[in-house]
Design a protein around this motif. Sequence first.
Motif, PDB file in Angstrom:
ATOM      1  N   PHE A  31       0.879  -1.175   0.000  1.00  0.00           N
ATOM      2  CA  PHE A  31       0.000   0.000   0.000  1.00  0.00           C
ATOM      3  C   PHE A  31       0.910   1.216   0.000  1.00  0.00           C
ATOM      4  CE2 PHE A  31      -4.426  -1.225   0.849  1.00  0.00           C
ATOM      5  CZ  PHE A  31      -4.278  -2.583   1.009  1.00  0.00           C
ATOM      6  N   HIS A  32       0.458   2.317  -0.604  1.00  0.00           N
ATOM      7  CA  HIS A  32       1.258   3.537  -0.542  1.00  0.00           C
ATOM      8  C   HIS A  32       0.363   4.762  -0.608  1.00  0.00           C
ATOM      9  CE1 HIS A  32       0.773   3.690  -4.936  1.00  0.00           C
ATOM     10  NE2 HIS A  32       1.316   4.901  -4.937  1.00  0.00           N
ATOM     11  N   HIS A  33       0.946   5.886  -0.265  1.00  0.00           N
ATOM     12  CA  HIS A  33       0.293   7.176  -0.475  1.00  0.00           C
ATOM     13  C   HIS A  33       1.372   8.123  -0.980  1.00  0.00           C
ATOM     14  CE1 HIS A  33       1.920   7.743   3.602  1.00  0.00           C
ATOM     15  NE2 HIS A  33       1.973   9.031   3.289  1.00  0.00           N
ATOM     16  N   HIS A  34       1.003   9.365  -1.233  1.00  0.00           N
ATOM     17  CA  HIS A  34       1.967  10.335  -1.748  1.00  0.00           C
ATOM     18  C   HIS A  34       2.065  11.548  -0.837  1.00  0.00           C
ATOM     19  CE1 HIS A  34       3.123   8.759  -5.757  1.00  0.00           C
ATOM     20  NE2 HIS A  34       2.084   7.984  -5.526  1.00  0.00           N
ATOM     21  N   LYS A  35       3.157  12.286  -0.981  1.00  0.00           N
ATOM     22  CA  LYS A  35       3.349  13.510  -0.190  1.00  0.00           C
ATOM     23  C   LYS A  35       2.620  14.684  -0.838  1.00  0.00           C
ATOM     24  CE  LYS A  35       7.948  12.001   1.232  1.00  0.00           C
ATOM     25  NZ  LYS A  35       9.405  12.222   1.042  1.00  0.00           N
ATOM     26  N   THR A  51      -8.194  -0.598  -3.431  1.00  0.00           N
ATOM     27  CA  THR A  51      -8.478  -0.438  -2.009  1.00  0.00           C
ATOM     28  C   THR A  51      -7.991   0.938  -1.611  1.00  0.00           C
ATOM     29  OG1 THR A  51      -8.237  -2.817  -1.667  1.00  0.00           O
ATOM     30  CG2 THR A  51      -8.157  -1.417   0.293  1.00  0.00           C
ATOM     31  N   LEU A  52      -8.939   1.794  -1.224  1.00  0.00           N
ATOM     32  CA  LEU A  52      -8.664   3.211  -0.970  1.00  0.00           C
ATOM     33  C   LEU A  52      -9.062   3.525   0.467  1.00  0.00           C
ATOM     34  CD1 LEU A  52     -10.199   4.477  -4.332  1.00  0.00           C
ATOM     35  CD2 LEU A  52      -7.780   4.057  -3.833  1.00  0.00           C
ATOM     36  N   ASP A  53      -8.071   3.725   1.332  1.00  0.00           N
ATOM     37  CA  ASP A  53      -8.320   3.915   2.767  1.00  0.00           C
ATOM     38  C   ASP A  53      -9.248   2.827   3.301  1.00  0.00           C
ATOM     39  OD1 ASP A  53      -6.625   6.035   3.278  1.00  0.00           O
ATOM     40  OD2 ASP A  53      -8.176   7.567   3.101  1.00  0.00           O
ATOM     41  N   GLY A  54      -9.019   1.616   2.873  1.00  0.00           N
ATOM     42  CA  GLY A  54      -9.773   0.474   3.367  1.00  0.00           C
ATOM     43  C   GLY A  54     -11.063   0.180   2.615  1.00  0.00           C
ATOM     44  N   ASN A  55     -11.465   1.063   1.710  1.00  0.00           N
ATOM     45  CA  ASN A  55     -12.685   0.834   0.922  1.00  0.00           C
ATOM     46  C   ASN A  55     -12.330   0.130  -0.380  1.00  0.00           C
ATOM     47  OD1 ASN A  55     -14.501   2.328   2.687  1.00  0.00           O
ATOM     48  ND2 ASN A  55     -13.375   4.136   1.985  1.00  0.00           N
ATOM     49  N   GLU A  56     -13.007  -0.962  -0.675  1.00  0.00           N
ATOM     50  CA  GLU A  56     -12.753  -1.692  -1.909  1.00  0.00           C
ATOM     51  C   GLU A  56     -13.659  -1.159  -3.014  1.00  0.00           C
ATOM     52  OE1 GLU A  56     -12.933  -5.905  -1.247  1.00  0.00           O
ATOM     53  OE2 GLU A  56     -10.936  -5.888  -0.321  1.00  0.00           O
ATOM     54  N   VAL A  57     -13.028  -0.703  -4.084  1.00  0.00           N
ATOM     55  CA  VAL A  57     -13.751  -0.088  -5.192  1.00  0.00           C
ATOM     56  C   VAL A  57     -13.498  -0.909  -6.456  1.00  0.00           C
ATOM     57  CG1 VAL A  57     -14.003   2.005  -6.573  1.00  0.00           C
ATOM     58  CG2 VAL A  57     -13.446   2.187  -4.142  1.00  0.00           C
ATOM     59  N   PRO A  58     -14.531  -1.531  -7.018  1.00  0.00           N
ATOM     60  CA  PRO A  58     -14.332  -2.305  -8.247  1.00  0.00           C
ATOM     61  C   PRO A  58     -14.104  -1.388  -9.448  1.00  0.00           C
ATOM     62  CG  PRO A  58     -16.643  -2.339  -7.622  1.00  0.00           C
ATOM     63  CD  PRO A  58     -15.916  -1.602  -6.532  1.00  0.00           C
ATOM     64  N   PRO A  93      -3.498  12.784  -2.474  1.00  0.00           N
ATOM     65  CA  PRO A  93      -2.194  12.301  -2.006  1.00  0.00           C
ATOM     66  C   PRO A  93      -2.246  11.450  -0.736  1.00  0.00           C
ATOM     67  CG  PRO A  93      -2.021  14.593  -2.693  1.00  0.00           C
ATOM     68  CD  PRO A  93      -3.485  14.229  -2.766  1.00  0.00           C
ATOM     69  N   ALA A  94      -3.016  11.831   0.249  1.00  0.00           N
ATOM     70  CA  ALA A  94      -2.962  11.156   1.555  1.00  0.00           C
ATOM     71  C   ALA A  94      -3.684   9.820   1.604  1.00  0.00           C
ATOM     72  CB  ALA A  94      -3.535  12.076   2.632  1.00  0.00           C
ATOM     73  N   VAL A  95      -4.464   9.505   0.586  1.00  0.00           N
ATOM     74  CA  VAL A  95      -5.257   8.269   0.601  1.00  0.00           C
ATOM     75  C   VAL A  95      -4.346   7.056   0.388  1.00  0.00           C
ATOM     76  CG1 VAL A  95      -7.079   6.980  -0.588  1.00  0.00           C
ATOM     77  CG2 VAL A  95      -7.340   9.437  -0.190  1.00  0.00           C
ATOM     78  N   SER A  96      -4.436   6.091   1.304  1.00  0.00           N
ATOM     79  CA  SER A  96      -3.689   4.842   1.163  1.00  0.00           C
ATOM     80  C   SER A  96      -4.339   4.015   0.062  1.00  0.00           C
ATOM     81  CB  SER A  96      -3.730   4.068   2.480  1.00  0.00           C
ATOM     82  OG  SER A  96      -3.096   2.819   2.326  1.00  0.00           O
ATOM     83  N   ARG A  97      -3.497   3.443  -0.800  1.00  0.00           N
ATOM     84  CA  ARG A  97      -4.038   2.767  -1.975  1.00  0.00           C
ATOM     85  C   ARG A  97      -3.297   1.487  -2.321  1.00  0.00           C
ATOM     86  NH1 ARG A  97      -2.220   8.058  -4.833  1.00  0.00           N
ATOM     87  NH2 ARG A  97      -2.776   8.562  -2.745  1.00  0.00           N
ATOM     88  N   CYS A  98      -4.047   0.559  -2.893  1.00  0.00           N
ATOM     89  CA  CYS A  98      -3.461  -0.661  -3.447  1.00  0.00           C
ATOM     90  C   CYS A  98      -4.395  -1.136  -4.555  1.00  0.00           C
ATOM     91  CB  CYS A  98      -3.308  -1.740  -2.384  1.00  0.00           C
ATOM     92  SG  CYS A  98      -2.300  -3.140  -2.945  1.00  0.00           S
ATOM     93  N   THR A  99      -3.846  -1.848  -5.503  1.00  0.00           N
ATOM     94  CA  THR A  99      -4.606  -2.286  -6.672  1.00  0.00           C
ATOM     95  C   THR A  99      -4.413  -3.782  -6.855  1.00  0.00           C
ATOM     96  OG1 THR A  99      -4.058  -0.158  -7.671  1.00  0.00           O
ATOM     97  CG2 THR A  99      -4.985  -1.823  -9.125  1.00  0.00           C
ATOM     98  N   LYS A 100      -5.504  -4.465  -7.179  1.00  0.00           N
ATOM     99  CA  LYS A 100      -5.449  -5.904  -7.426  1.00  0.00           C
ATOM    100  C   LYS A 100      -6.228  -6.245  -8.677  1.00  0.00           C
ATOM    101  CE  LYS A 100      -6.363 -10.423  -5.378  1.00  0.00           C
ATOM    102  NZ  LYS A 100      -6.770 -11.177  -4.176  1.00  0.00           N
ATOM    103  N   CYS A 101      -5.701  -7.180  -9.442  1.00  0.00           N
ATOM    104  CA  CYS A 101      -6.407  -7.692 -10.624  1.00  0.00           C
ATOM    105  C   CYS A 101      -7.323  -8.821 -10.176  1.00  0.00           C
ATOM    106  CB  CYS A 101      -5.400  -8.201 -11.664  1.00  0.00           C
ATOM    107  SG  CYS A 101      -6.184  -8.962 -13.101  1.00  0.00           S
ATOM    108  N   THR A 102      -8.619  -8.689 -10.453  1.00  0.00           N
ATOM    109  CA  THR A 102      -9.587  -9.705 -10.032  1.00  0.00           C
ATOM    110  C   THR A 102     -10.211 -10.456 -11.205  1.00  0.00           C
ATOM    111  OG1 THR A 102     -11.332  -8.040 -10.004  1.00  0.00           O
ATOM    112  CG2 THR A 102     -10.183  -8.459  -7.917  1.00  0.00           C
ATOM    113  N   GLY A 103      -9.866 -10.057 -12.423  1.00  0.00           N
ATOM    114  CA  GLY A 103     -10.447 -10.713 -13.589  1.00  0.00           C
ATOM    115  C   GLY A 103      -9.597 -11.875 -14.065  1.00  0.00           C
ATOM    116  N   GLU A 104     -10.004 -12.432 -15.184  1.00  0.00           N
ATOM    117  CA  GLU A 104      -9.259 -13.562 -15.754  1.00  0.00           C
ATOM    118  C   GLU A 104      -8.218 -13.106 -16.764  1.00  0.00           C
ATOM    119  OE1 GLU A 104     -11.972 -16.517 -17.139  1.00  0.00           O
ATOM    120  OE2 GLU A 104     -12.917 -16.743 -15.166  1.00  0.00           O
TER     121      GLU A 104
END
Length: 131
Positions: free
Chosen positions: A55-59, A75-82, A93-104
């Motif tokens: 997870f990361h955020h920016h300055k 995943t944005l500050d703990g909220n999962e957004v499809p 900038p301050a929002v913690s984020r991560c990205t995952k591939c869920t498709g095939e």
Amino acid sequence: MNQATLQQSGKGYNVATVGNLSTFEGKAFLKEVIGTTGMEVSFGSLAPGQAVPFFHHHKLNEELYIVLSGEGIFTLDGNEVPVQSGSVVRIAPAVSRCTKCTGEAPLIYLCIQAQEGSLQQYTMTDGVIEQ
Ligand code: ZN
């Protein structure tokens, strides 16, 4: 893994490529290759089931993710957004984020970073129609 490659330069412009996006893999940052001065741009690809390993955020920089193909979850500050091809996600900038591939198929996206609040003119206030 695809690399950005400079193809052509002229006075005030550069042209680069990361190759065919349908087979793009990994992450390619463009700023150093193409010489942007107000933004960082990168292409990213995640394989089915793969997530960015942190997870990361920016300055200072907001990020705009444009999903080019595939399906995933931000995943944005703990909220999962499809998201899917055509989704556009702006992240402060301050929002913690991560990205995952869920498709095939791989999730392929473009990410643009620019300093939050730095845009002074745009479209009709900055563009000058010449003909
Ligand atoms: Zn980032």
